[in-house]
Scaffold this active site. Structure first.
Site, short mmCIF file in Angstrom:
data_model
loop_
_atom_site.label_atom_id
_atom_site.label_comp_id
_atom_site.label_asym_id
_atom_site.label_seq_id
_atom_site.Cartn_x
_atom_site.Cartn_y
_atom_site.Cartn_z
N GLU A 59 61.85 64.63 33.79
CA GLU A 59 63.25 65.00 33.60
C GLU A 59 64.04 64.58 34.85
OE1 GLU A 59 64.03 69.05 32.27
OE2 GLU A 59 65.78 69.15 33.56
N ARG A 77 68.29 66.81 27.30
CA ARG A 77 68.22 66.47 28.73
C ARG A 77 68.53 65.00 29.03
NH1 ARG A 77 68.49 70.85 28.39
NH2 ARG A 77 67.30 72.52 29.34
N SER A 116 63.03 71.74 36.86
CA SER A 116 61.90 71.31 36.03
C SER A 116 61.64 69.83 36.25
CB SER A 116 62.21 71.55 34.55
OG SER A 116 62.26 72.93 34.31
#
Ligand SMILES: Cc1cc2nc3c(=O)[nH]c(=O)nc-3n(C[C@H](O)[C@H](O)[C@H](O)COP(=O)(O)OP(=O)(O)OC[C@H]3O[C@@H](n4cnc5c(N)ncnc54)[C@H](O)[C@@H]3O)c2cc1C
Length: 309
Positions: free
Chosen positions: A304, A161, A212
């Site tokens: 994130e 990520r 997320s």
């Protein structure tokens, strides 16, 4: 054509969260020329700039952004053999569909992920065991000095990520990305996409969100790995990662609300805007998740999403 630069553009209209105050300046860049102009404008005004793709991974603050938001809409899409070159502003979903049309396969796992190619590469978007970095051959960027540089995959600093382009100190702008795909079968790809979308439909919250909020935890990177493993059932660790949503749920926070923001019932790693949420509400929930998960598991959750305060 002169580049149009708007003032006091409401950022809630440019984020899938539907949250955010006004940007001092806002430009839509459809070409490298536009990007250079918009960046020069920021320099002249002595203001920072921020590149925006689809706004599906970013939380804008209630006070907006005292700088220049440059929304990238570079829509080039070309195929050559088993390579596809996509402009940073192309929607990731469109890249998936078009690459299948060209007779290629590889990106089907990404069906349903909102946002642009530039955003997906900057954040190394992924799902179902895949990440976009597996398919990136090279990335062309506009460097700070105005040069166009081309990085090979290994020079992009891809991690889970993330990439070097997601680092706030990196001011390079992704212009286009070259993908290396496999020879495909349209019918099989269509079925694969149908399966992915069906799986996602069952899990995704129905309110606006930015996906997320926290990264899942790479268990091998934990300092107190031994202690954590005592607290977490082994079957909860998949592919070496522990789901942040599981930790939040176990901390008793699923469904917790602050103002119009809520930790989603469907998926505890999503915070949703149930109507009229402020960035402050979301930040309160983010703080609460971090605090409780630290208390209960000794794990520091990391965002994130990009948070602009
Ligand atoms: C319902 C929902 C489901 C989601 N599911 C997933 C999922 O399964 N997997 C997943 O990985 N993500 C998921 N996300 C998060 C998000 O869609 C991805 O992170 C997406 O790749 C972000 O792309 P974007 O264009 O919207 O980026 P933005 O939010 O616009 O930008 C994100 C960051 O990338 C930078 N950036 C964007 N374009 C460029 C560029 N051209 N050059 C340099 N930097 C750039 C921005 O400056 C910012 O820092 C989901 C989001 C939602 C709302």
């Amino acid at each position: 054509l002169a580049l149009e630069i708007k003032e006091n553009e409401i950022l809630a209209n440019h984020s899938t969260f539907r949250i955010g105050g006004a940007a001092r300046y806002f430009a839509i860049a459809e070409s490298t020329d536009d990007l250079i102009k918009a960046r020069d404008f920021a320099k002249e005004k002595k203001l920072p700039f921020l590149i925006l793709g689809g706004g599906s991974n970013i939380l804008f603050g209630d006070n907006g952004y005292e700088g220049v938001i440059i929304k990238i809409k570079d829509m080039k899409l070309e195929a050559d053999g088993l390579n596809v070159v996509a402009g940073a502003g192309v929607l990731f979903g469109q890249l998936i569909i078009r690459s299948i049309d060209y007779g290629m396969s590889g990106l089907e796992w990404g069906a349903g992920i909102p946002g642009t190619v530039g955003g997906a590469v900057a954040g190394n978007a992924g799902a179902y065991g895949h990440s976009i970095s597996e398919f990136v051959k090279s990335v062309a960027v506009l460097a700070e000095n105005g040069e166009v540089l081309r990085y090979s995959n290994k020079d992009c600093g891809f991690v889970y990520r993330g990439s070097k382009f997601k680092n706030p100190d990196n001011h390079e702008i992704i212009l286009e990305v070259e993908f290396a795909l496999q020879k495909g079968n349209k019918r099989k790809s269509g079925e694969a996409i149908g399966d992915v979308l069906a799986k996602r439909r069952g899990k995704l919250p129905r309110f606006p969100s930015v996906g997320s909020v926290f990264k899942n935890i790479v268990v091998d990177e934990l300092e107190e790995k031994g202690e954590v493993l005592k607290l977490v059932p082994a079957e909860k660790i998949k592919g070496g990662k522990l789901a942040a949503g599981f930790l939040i749920e176990q901390s008793g926070l699923k469904g917790r609300q602050a103002g119009g923001a809520k930790i989603a019932e469907e998926h505890a790693n999503f915070i949703v805007n149930t109507g009229g949420a402020k960035a402050a509400d979301v930040l309160e929930l983010i703080g609460l998740c971090k605090q409780r998960v630290m208390e209960k598991f000794g794990i520091a959750l990391k965002e994130e999403i990009i948070v602009i305060k």
